[in-house]
Design an enzyme around this catalytic site. Sequence first.
Site, short mmCIF file in Angstrom:
data_model
loop_
_atom_site.label_atom_id
_atom_site.label_comp_id
_atom_site.label_asym_id
_atom_site.label_seq_id
_atom_site.Cartn_x
_atom_site.Cartn_y
_atom_site.Cartn_z
N GLY A 1 19.65 -15.23 9.55
CA GLY A 1 18.29 -15.72 9.79
C GLY A 1 18.19 -16.96 10.64
O GLY A 1 17.08 -17.37 11.01
N ILE B 1 17.29 -13.48 16.96
CA ILE B 1 16.27 -12.58 16.44
C ILE B 1 15.90 -12.97 15.01
O ILE B 1 14.72 -12.98 14.64
CB ILE B 1 16.75 -11.12 16.50
CG1 ILE B 1 16.99 -10.69 17.95
CG2 ILE B 1 15.72 -10.18 15.85
CD1 ILE B 1 17.57 -9.30 18.12
N TYR C 1 31.51 -2.21 19.73
CA TYR C 1 30.27 -2.71 19.14
C TYR C 1 29.37 -1.54 18.73
O TYR C 1 28.83 -1.51 17.62
CB TYR C 1 29.54 -3.61 20.13
CG TYR C 1 28.16 -4.00 19.70
CD1 TYR C 1 27.95 -4.76 18.56
CD2 TYR C 1 27.04 -3.61 20.44
CE1 TYR C 1 26.67 -5.12 18.15
CE2 TYR C 1 25.76 -3.96 20.05
CZ TYR C 1 25.58 -4.72 18.91
OH TYR C 1 24.31 -5.06 18.50
N ASN D 1 16.73 -3.74 24.64
CA ASN D 1 17.15 -5.04 25.20
C ASN D 1 16.17 -6.13 24.79
O ASN D 1 15.13 -6.31 25.44
CB ASN D 1 17.27 -4.94 26.72
CG ASN D 1 18.45 -4.09 27.14
OD1 ASN D 1 18.45 -2.88 26.96
ND2 ASN D 1 19.48 -4.71 27.66
#
Length: 353
Positions: A8, A12, A177, A206
């Site tokens: 957090g 993002i 990934y 993206n």
Amino acid sequence: MRVLVTGGAGFIGSHIVTALLRARHEPVVLDALLPRVHPVAPDPPAAEFVRADVRDPSAVRAALTGVDAVCHQAAMVGLGQDFADTPEYVSCNDLGTAVLLAAMAETGVRRLVLAGSMVVYGEGRYECPRHGLVRPDPRRPEDLAAGRFEPRCGRCGSELVPGLVAEDAPADPRNVYAATKLAQEHLAAAWARTVAGTAVSLRYHNVYGPGMPRDTPYAGVASFFRSALARGEAPRVFEDGRQRRDFVHVRDVARANVRALEAASGPPTGGLVPYNAGSGEPRTIGETAEALAVAYGGPAPVVTGEFRLGDVRHITADSARLRRDLGWRPEVGFTEGMAEFARAGQRAPAVAG
């Protein structure tokens, strides 16, 4: 609703915390603040904060106390530098997710929203003029070196026409990934079936916007361009700049997470539901570099012809399901968002390795 947001304090994740507070929810931030990700300590979040690694079972169990739902953003992102990064990707992304899910099963938390990724699809959706919908083979290094960037039909050699990828497209992860992100979804689906929980995966395209880290091998391409402009350099565009992507603003992604969390507050489904989280407006990499350069007032982009093995040519989202099921709509348009990003501050660079 009390929501644990792993990662957090990140790019993002921090926007999700803000969106949760605006929606009158109670976020709890769990973040390890790893120095390679946060070389400069971020401002304290305006929420309860637990400094711990998501791979620490006891810390995760404690953080889940009184929690109604989990928004799982903690992950190692990007392509990395080489295959030597693989153990760390698997540990951070998959072991971390497994520890979190085990703790949720033990503590009775039954709602999960996962930070998924469009990379699970590999190459995007393509049609051959002669053979219809086809899955292209991985691009060959010799073709890329010769400037032959477009995928071709494996049956007739025709150049393929890219389209939008829906959630029912087959998974085809083409780098480490991507493989870890798909494994996260499988783990979450297994957890949801076992405990009769609700799991949603938002497959981000993206994501860009204020607070992206700069000058790091793990950041998105928009961040590379913005960092170059800040140094007074021309953005360097790989291949021929015609690669298609879906750039979605981070505030729109944060709102999608809130919608998904609120939707997950109903009866459990016992499975995982994937949603593409994209703007629905395909743009080329070259267009993106040009938009940032114009908004910033910096040097024009340079198309280099360079390439990275493991990159896909075109990947753009069909986000109709997210709009239909959750009533979500992106609010920040491409031109507006890139103009804001060109002027916005960036985080200190993450450290490779």
